[in-house]
Design an enzyme around this catalytic site. Structure first.
Site, short mmCIF file in Angstrom:
data_model
loop_
_atom_site.label_atom_id
_atom_site.label_comp_id
_atom_site.label_asym_id
_atom_site.label_seq_id
_atom_site.Cartn_x
_atom_site.Cartn_y
_atom_site.Cartn_z
N ARG A 84 -4.81 -0.02 1.17
CA ARG A 84 -5.07 -0.81 -0.03
C ARG A 84 -6.46 -1.43 0.05
NH1 ARG A 84 -2.49 -4.60 -3.56
NH2 ARG A 84 -4.15 -5.35 -4.88
N ARG A 93 -3.95 1.40 -7.25
CA ARG A 93 -3.77 0.96 -5.86
C ARG A 93 -2.74 1.82 -5.13
NH1 ARG A 93 -2.46 -4.21 -7.64
NH2 ARG A 93 -4.46 -4.07 -8.67
N ASP A 96 1.08 -2.13 -3.54
CA ASP A 96 1.09 -3.54 -3.92
C ASP A 96 2.45 -4.09 -3.52
OD1 ASP A 96 -0.03 -5.70 -5.17
OD2 ASP A 96 0.28 -4.95 -7.21
N ASP A 98 4.45 -7.66 -3.76
CA ASP A 98 4.43 -9.02 -4.30
C ASP A 98 5.72 -9.74 -3.96
OD1 ASP A 98 1.96 -8.73 -5.61
OD2 ASP A 98 2.90 -7.95 -7.43
#
Ligand code: ROI
Length: 160
Positions: A84, A93, A96, A98
């Site tokens: 990344r 990307r 990711d 989160d």
């Protein structure tokens, strides 16, 4: 030990499904952390700049004794190991990760906001989250079902 720790995963580069699978494996290897469940994988149209590939998205539930900021550090290490690069905001990307929810905790620091502030705007987060926890209510009092009703209907397809 905190459970009800939900992580949103997304990738749209370099064999996205493989990125998500190895990321789930890597989260399971973190100290004092277990992956309890993960949702189906979903193909979703990019939100943000449209000139990028579709995403694969999913949500995983962890239990961990890590503090939220330590978990964030660990997730960023996994993102970096997946190549990344943090260059273009809202650009394509490889991976990711989160933190969507951390049990009932509410955190608002410079690095980390939990619950994730954009959960309700993104069906690629809400739909897999609702697959794992349909009756969930956020610490802010909003129910997932209510958020789902008002969420923009971005193109989203559950994969088999
Ligand atoms: N769009 C989709 N569909 N899925 C994502 O995971 C995703 N992640 C992002 C932006 C660029 C906002 N768009 C996305 O960070």
């Amino acid at each position: 030990m905190t459970d009800g720790v939900f992580i949103g995963l997304g990738s749209n580069l370099d064999t996205p499904e493989q990125q998500l699978r190895t990321a789930i494996g890597a989260m399971g290897e973190l100290p004092h952390t277990r992956v309890l469940r993960s949702s189906s994988f979903y193909l979703s149209a990019p939100v943000g700049p449209g000139d990028q590939p579709d995403y694969i998205n999913a949500v995983a539930e962890l239990e961990t004794t890590l503090e939220p900021e330590a978990l964030l550090d660990a997730l960023q290490t996994i993102e970096a190991a997946h190549g990344r690069e943090r260059s273009v905001r809202w650009g394509a990307r490889t991976l990711d990760l989160d933190i969507l929810l951390f049990g009932r905790e509410v955190t608002d620091s410079e690095r980390l906001q939990v619950p994730h502030p954009r959960i309700g705007e993104r069906n690629f987060v809400l739909v897999p989250l609702a697959e794992l926890a349909p009756a969930l209510t956020l610490p802010t009092g909003e129910s997932l079902q209510e958020l789902l009703k008002h969420c923009p209907r971005n193109r989203l397809q559950k994969l088999g």
